[in-house]
Write a protein that holds these residues in place. Sequence first.
Motif, PDB file in Angstrom:
ATOM      1  N   VAL A  91       9.621   8.792  -2.927  1.00 50.57           N
ATOM      2  CA  VAL A  91       9.485   9.995  -2.102  1.00 50.57           C
ATOM      3  C   VAL A  91       8.398  10.947  -2.594  1.00 50.57           C
ATOM      4  O   VAL A  91       8.047  11.902  -1.883  1.00 50.57           O
ATOM      5  CB  VAL A  91      10.835  10.763  -2.018  1.00 50.57           C
ATOM      6  CG1 VAL A  91      11.916   9.866  -1.451  1.00 50.57           C
ATOM      7  CG2 VAL A  91      11.260  11.329  -3.365  1.00 50.57           C
ATOM      8  N   GLN A  92       7.834  10.711  -3.760  1.00 50.37           N
ATOM      9  CA  GLN A  92       6.965  11.715  -4.378  1.00 50.37           C
ATOM     10  C   GLN A  92       5.670  11.970  -3.604  1.00 50.37           C
ATOM     11  O   GLN A  92       5.045  13.026  -3.782  1.00 50.37           O
ATOM     12  CB  GLN A  92       6.630  11.320  -5.809  1.00 50.37           C
ATOM     13  CG  GLN A  92       5.772  10.081  -5.927  1.00 50.37           C
ATOM     14  CD  GLN A  92       5.578   9.630  -7.365  1.00 50.37           C
ATOM     15  OE1 GLN A  92       6.159  10.205  -8.288  1.00 50.37           O
ATOM     16  NE2 GLN A  92       4.768   8.607  -7.572  1.00 50.37           N
ATOM     17  N   ASP A  93       5.269  11.044  -2.753  1.00 51.55           N
ATOM     18  CA  ASP A  93       4.044  11.240  -1.978  1.00 51.55           C
ATOM     19  C   ASP A  93       4.322  11.594  -0.522  1.00 51.55           C
ATOM     20  O   ASP A  93       3.405  11.547   0.315  1.00 51.55           O
ATOM     21  CB  ASP A  93       3.171   9.984  -2.049  1.00 51.55           C
ATOM     22  CG  ASP A  93       2.567   9.772  -3.432  1.00 51.55           C
ATOM     23  OD1 ASP A  93       2.305  10.775  -4.117  1.00 51.55           O
ATOM     24  OD2 ASP A  93       2.364   8.608  -3.820  1.00 51.55           O
ATOM     25  N   ILE A  94       5.561  11.941  -0.198  1.00 51.14           N
ATOM     26  CA  ILE A  94       5.883  12.359   1.173  1.00 51.14           C
ATOM     27  C   ILE A  94       5.438  13.798   1.350  1.00 51.14           C
ATOM     28  O   ILE A  94       6.122  14.752   0.964  1.00 51.14           O
ATOM     29  CB  ILE A  94       7.378  12.183   1.478  1.00 51.14           C
ATOM     30  CG1 ILE A  94       7.768  10.701   1.362  1.00 51.14           C
ATOM     31  CG2 ILE A  94       7.701  12.706   2.864  1.00 51.14           C
ATOM     32  CD1 ILE A  94       9.237  10.423   1.579  1.00 51.14           C
ATOM     33  N   MET A 171      -3.603   5.562   2.693  1.00 47.81           N
ATOM     34  CA  MET A 171      -5.040   5.802   2.744  1.00 47.81           C
ATOM     35  C   MET A 171      -5.423   6.927   1.791  1.00 47.81           C
ATOM     36  O   MET A 171      -6.492   6.924   1.191  1.00 47.81           O
ATOM     37  CB  MET A 171      -5.471   6.150   4.168  1.00 47.81           C
ATOM     38  CG  MET A 171      -5.167   5.049   5.184  1.00 47.81           C
ATOM     39  SD  MET A 171      -5.973   3.483   4.792  1.00 47.81           S
ATOM     40  CE  MET A 171      -7.670   3.890   5.185  1.00 47.81           C
ATOM     41  N   GLN A 172      -4.532   7.911   1.680  1.00 47.23           N
ATOM     42  CA  GLN A 172      -4.682   8.961   0.677  1.00 47.23           C
ATOM     43  C   GLN A 172      -3.299   9.494   0.344  1.00 47.23           C
ATOM     44  O   GLN A 172      -2.360   9.336   1.109  1.00 47.23           O
ATOM     45  CB  GLN A 172      -5.579  10.101   1.173  1.00 47.23           C
ATOM     46  CG  GLN A 172      -5.065  10.795   2.424  1.00 47.23           C
ATOM     47  CD  GLN A 172      -6.031  11.875   2.908  1.00 47.23           C
ATOM     48  OE1 GLN A 172      -7.169  11.959   2.461  1.00 47.23           O
ATOM     49  NE2 GLN A 172      -5.567  12.701   3.804  1.00 47.23           N
ATOM     50  N   ARG A 173      -3.187  10.086  -0.823  1.00 45.55           N
ATOM     51  CA  ARG A 173      -1.894  10.601  -1.254  1.00 45.55           C
ATOM     52  C   ARG A 173      -1.400  11.638  -0.247  1.00 45.55           C
ATOM     53  O   ARG A 173      -2.182  12.424   0.277  1.00 45.55           O
ATOM     54  CB  ARG A 173      -2.024  11.233  -2.637  1.00 45.55           C
ATOM     55  CG  ARG A 173      -0.679  11.576  -3.248  1.00 45.55           C
ATOM     56  CD  ARG A 173      -0.813  12.100  -4.660  1.00 45.55           C
ATOM     57  NE  ARG A 173       0.487  12.415  -5.212  1.00 45.55           N
ATOM     58  CZ  ARG A 173       0.681  12.974  -6.395  1.00 45.55           C
ATOM     59  NH1 ARG A 173      -0.360  13.286  -7.147  1.00 45.55           N
ATOM     60  NH2 ARG A 173       1.899  13.229  -6.820  1.00 45.55           N
ATOM     61  N   THR A 174      -0.110  11.627   0.020  1.00 43.47           N
ATOM     62  CA  THR A 174       0.623  12.500   0.962  1.00 43.47           C
ATOM     63  C   THR A 174       0.488  12.045   2.408  1.00 43.47           C
ATOM     64  O   THR A 174       1.122  12.618   3.283  1.00 43.47           O
ATOM     65  CB  THR A 174       0.233  13.998   0.867  1.00 43.47           C
ATOM     66  OG1 THR A 174      -1.020  14.236   1.501  1.00 43.47           O
ATOM     67  CG2 THR A 174       0.216  14.469  -0.578  1.00 43.47           C
ATOM     68  N   ASN A 236      -2.268  -0.199  14.116  1.00 42.91           N
ATOM     69  CA  ASN A 236      -2.354   1.169  14.626  1.00 42.91           C
ATOM     70  C   ASN A 236      -3.539   1.844  13.945  1.00 42.91           C
ATOM     71  O   ASN A 236      -4.375   1.165  13.339  1.00 42.91           O
ATOM     72  CB  ASN A 236      -1.036   1.943  14.423  1.00 42.91           C
ATOM     73  CG  ASN A 236      -0.655   2.111  12.955  1.00 42.91           C
ATOM     74  OD1 ASN A 236      -1.436   1.816  12.051  1.00 42.91           O
ATOM     75  ND2 ASN A 236       0.555   2.596  12.717  1.00 42.91           N
ATOM     76  N   ALA A 237      -3.600   3.161  14.007  1.00 40.01           N
ATOM     77  CA  ALA A 237      -4.762   3.871  13.475  1.00 40.01           C
ATOM     78  C   ALA A 237      -4.898   3.715  11.966  1.00 40.01           C
ATOM     79  O   ALA A 237      -5.994   3.891  11.413  1.00 40.01           O
ATOM     80  CB  ALA A 237      -4.672   5.348  13.842  1.00 40.01           C
ATOM     81  N   ARG A 238      -3.825   3.366  11.271  1.00 40.12           N
ATOM     82  CA  ARG A 238      -3.883   3.261   9.814  1.00 40.12           C
ATOM     83  C   ARG A 238      -4.272   1.878   9.319  1.00 40.12           C
ATOM     84  O   ARG A 238      -4.599   1.717   8.143  1.00 40.12           O
ATOM     85  CB  ARG A 238      -2.546   3.681   9.203  1.00 40.12           C
ATOM     86  CG  ARG A 238      -2.286   5.161   9.324  1.00 40.12           C
ATOM     87  CD  ARG A 238      -0.987   5.597   8.683  1.00 40.12           C
ATOM     88  NE  ARG A 238      -0.886   7.036   8.774  1.00 40.12           N
ATOM     89  CZ  ARG A 238      -0.481   7.690   9.854  1.00 40.12           C
ATOM     90  NH1 ARG A 238      -0.117   7.013  10.924  1.00 40.12           N
ATOM     91  NH2 ARG A 238      -0.446   9.008   9.877  1.00 40.12           N
ATOM     92  N   GLY A 239      -4.191   0.884  10.167  1.00 38.61           N
ATOM     93  CA  GLY A 239      -4.556  -0.440   9.706  1.00 38.61           C
ATOM     94  C   GLY A 239      -4.251  -1.510  10.725  1.00 38.61           C
ATOM     95  O   GLY A 239      -3.430  -1.321  11.625  1.00 38.61           O
ATOM     96  N   SER A 240      -4.895  -2.644  10.568  1.00 32.98           N
ATOM     97  CA  SER A 240      -4.695  -3.762  11.481  1.00 32.98           C
ATOM     98  C   SER A 240      -3.505  -4.602  11.041  1.00 32.98           C
ATOM     99  O   SER A 240      -3.043  -4.517   9.898  1.00 32.98           O
ATOM    100  CB  SER A 240      -5.949  -4.634  11.514  1.00 32.98           C
ATOM    101  OG  SER A 240      -6.131  -5.269  10.253  1.00 32.98           O
ATOM    102  N   ALA A 241      -3.051  -5.445  11.946  1.00 33.92           N
ATOM    103  CA  ALA A 241      -1.964  -6.363  11.611  1.00 33.92           C
ATOM    104  C   ALA A 241      -2.381  -7.288  10.471  1.00 33.92           C
ATOM    105  O   ALA A 241      -1.599  -7.559   9.554  1.00 33.92           O
ATOM    106  CB  ALA A 241      -1.567  -7.165  12.846  1.00 33.92           C
TER     107      ALA A 241
END
Length: 262
Positions: A91-94, A171-174, A236-241
């Motif tokens: 949970v630390q990067d939520i 992609m980046q922290r948080t 989706n926008a964060r990455g491909s399958a």
Amino acid sequence: MMNIQNYVQAQSLEEAYQLNQKRNARILGGMLWTKMETGNVGTAIDLCGLGLDTIQETEDQFSIGAMVTLRQIEQHPGLNAYTHGMAARAVQDIVGVQFRNMATVGGSVWGRFGFSDVLTLLLAMDTSVELYKGGIVPLETFAAMPYDRDLLVRVIIRKAPLALSYQAMRMQRTDLPVLNCAVANVNGAYRAVIGARPGKAMVLRDETGLLAGGITEDSARAFGAWAAEQVPTGSNARGSAAYRTHLVNVLVRRGALELGGM
């Protein structure tokens, strides 16, 4: 913007349940994702006065109230000792501390969000949920159930012998995870849980016995490759399958190797 017409701080679970039977009612958690919705809510039901904001540890289990925050999970010494620090890692990067001080376990689990780090973590253990009317249900069963008007009262983690690793790619922290993964040995049985596929987390059990002879570089690599073949992924926008399938292989292998060092 959400428009709330009536706010009620419930005095009992029964009152909250009865109010929630109306289709335009809504249980309030931390109100972090919910507030981003649009539309009208007839009755907003607050559970903050029902004593559901504590983590109770016994010799056999952890009982985590629905209103416990993710920050409490992150900082709980007993839970982190049991999970080898993975509860905090998951949970630390939520988003940030302010967010985790408000986001609730109940909201995270009830939502069954495809991007959830919390659901992925909990599915890796011997976890159940207690529903007000539905009783105690294994979390894996609950995650597959349709949404209804019941209340999630608490999350229960039974203290089976456990080794656990949690991995996530962001992609980046948080940011929300591109993919997350928990690999566990629960009472001698290996499993991998893959979330942010971008679908809801799914559980894989080592039914082929790839890790039965012990965790080595070769067996961890084979387990990762096998997991990548089993897990449906999407784009989706964060990455491909294809990228997510690659990450399944990599993160499961890393998680297995971390277990091997415990």
